[in-house]
Design a protein around this motif. Structure first.
Motif: not given
Length: 408
Positions: A240, A243-244, A247, A250, A252, A258-260
């Motif tokens: 995580l 890639e992103h 926290r 980014t 969403s 979102g990813p987190w």
């Protein structure tokens, strides 16, 4: 079906039973049988509260072959014709369109869309927005279904919002979580260990973002749940970060998960929670809320104890809706982990047969196969049936049964 059952072909009888059920379902959805429409798909769009629902009805040989509601993600500023054009184009991306497509809103660039569908289907496809008659009635009926389906979805979303508000209150979060991740492990005596992660958000379970983790480390002692959890979380959060970023880096898009995670639930008590926190600390992640959900005495639902770092353990009142919600999340994580474990175990069974089951050597394996015929039959056998095989003791029968039915 009855003939197959009389011949003791029970699996074949079950196939016929399922076909009968499917046919009954189709017949039950054939209440609208138009007189002037032989073959058509009907699309109706309803928008409300910034969301959209497209209801699709399928008519073939003059009969209703069922319907389905879709909830496309669309910008609030999009007009109905634009939404309809985009949806229909994607809907027929992998299937041919019928000769007639009826719509409640005329899609943008209708002629271009009709030509594209005609070329793909190999026959002329007419797209029409009827103004009167039976075809208009079909569209109106689909629109009513779309309105009702979106109403149910909005009600569910509202209830979900109340629950997420409650989750934030119970666990001291700054805001209702938009992404909750729940982790669980599954194995039998350390064999075929698998970790599972499920995701939930404002609209319920986000199944497209579930993940399974086949435990790879050879340093983990079989059955070491703490070690399994450490590996799962290390793989998940290190990727995580890669890639992103950290926290909050980014944001969403509005309305998306979102990813987190805003909250991580660990199936386990203080020990599991400590293992999880150590991993996040090692990765420099200190802003992801962690909660351990320990099963109650005798695994009683409703008596779960919650562990939060730096706070006293606590329980929730038996009738608290947040408690029921957490139980649903935990049960879904357990179901997913068990299913992933069984899939992995089935592959190993196919390769190694019964050799991984403690106490089952070549002689007993041969006796079982001679008695039941196939591995599938052994998997389905009850305890008494297994114990009736020559050379299979009650203890071995239980080991075999537990191997195939763990978690059920």
């Amino acid at each position: 079906m009855q003939a197959a059952s009389a011949e003791m072909e029970f699996e074949r009888a079950a196939v016929y039973r399922d076909r009968l059920a499917a046919l009954s379902h189709v017949v039950s959805h054939q209440g609208i049988n138009p007189q002037t429409v032989e073959e058509a798909d009907v699309f109706a769009l309803h928008q409300e509260a910034g969301q959209a629902c497209v209801q699709v009805f399928f008519f073939r040989t003059g009969q209703n072959w069922g319907n389905r509601a879709y909830f496309p993600r669309a910008d609030k500023a999009m007009e109905p014709g634009e939404i309809m054009a985009s949806f229909i184009g994607q809907f027929y991306d992998d299937k041919p369109a019928p000769r007639l497509v009826l719509v409640g809103h005329e899609p943008d660039e209708l002629d271009l869309l009709s030509a594209a569908l005609s070329e793909r289907a190999g026959h002329r496809v007419e797209i029409a927005a009827p103004k009167r008659g039976e075809k208009k009635d079909l569209v109106d009926h689909a629109l009513q279904n779309a309105r009702e389906a979106l109403g149910r979805k909005l009600a569910d979303t509202s209830s979900q919002g109340v629950l997420l508000d409650g989750v934030a209150r119970v666990f001291g979060l700054d805001a209702p979580p938009r992404r909750i991740e729940v982790y669980d492990n599954s194995h039998i005596q350390g064999s075929n260990p698998v970790g599972g992660m499920i995701v939930a958000g404002p609209e319920g379970f986000v199944k497209g973002q579930y993940r399974k983790f086949n435990i790879r480390s050879t340093d983990i002692t079989p059955g070491d749940d703490f070690g399994m959890m450490r590996e799962v979380l290390m793989r998940r959060f290190s990727r995580l970060v890669k890639e992103h970023g950290v926290r909050g880096d980014t944001a969403s898009p509005e309305g998306e998960v979102g990813p987190w995670p805003d909250l991580v639930l660990i199936d386990g008590g203080a020990g599991q929670l400590s293992a999880a926190k150590a991993i996040l600390d090692e990765l420099g992640i200190d802003d992801v809320p962690l909660v351990g959900v320990a099963k109650g005495p005798d695994r009683d639902a409703g008596r779960e104890k919650f562990h939060v770092p730096g706070k006293p353990d606590f329980m929730l009142p038996l009738r608290d809706p947040v408690l029921y919600y957490i139980q649903r999340l935990r049960d879904e994580a357990h179901r997913f982990a068990i299913g992933s474990h069984r899939a992995r175990r089935s592959k190993d069974i196919g390769r190694a047969g019964l050799e991984e089951i403690p106490g089952v050597g070549p002689t007993r394996k041969r006796a079982l196969l001679n008695h039941f015929g196939t591995l599938k039959a052994i998997e389905r056998a009850g305890l008494d049936d297994l114990a009736s095989v020559d050379g299979i003791s009650a203890a071995t029968a239980k080991a075999i049964h537990d191997y195939f039915h763990e978690g059920s």
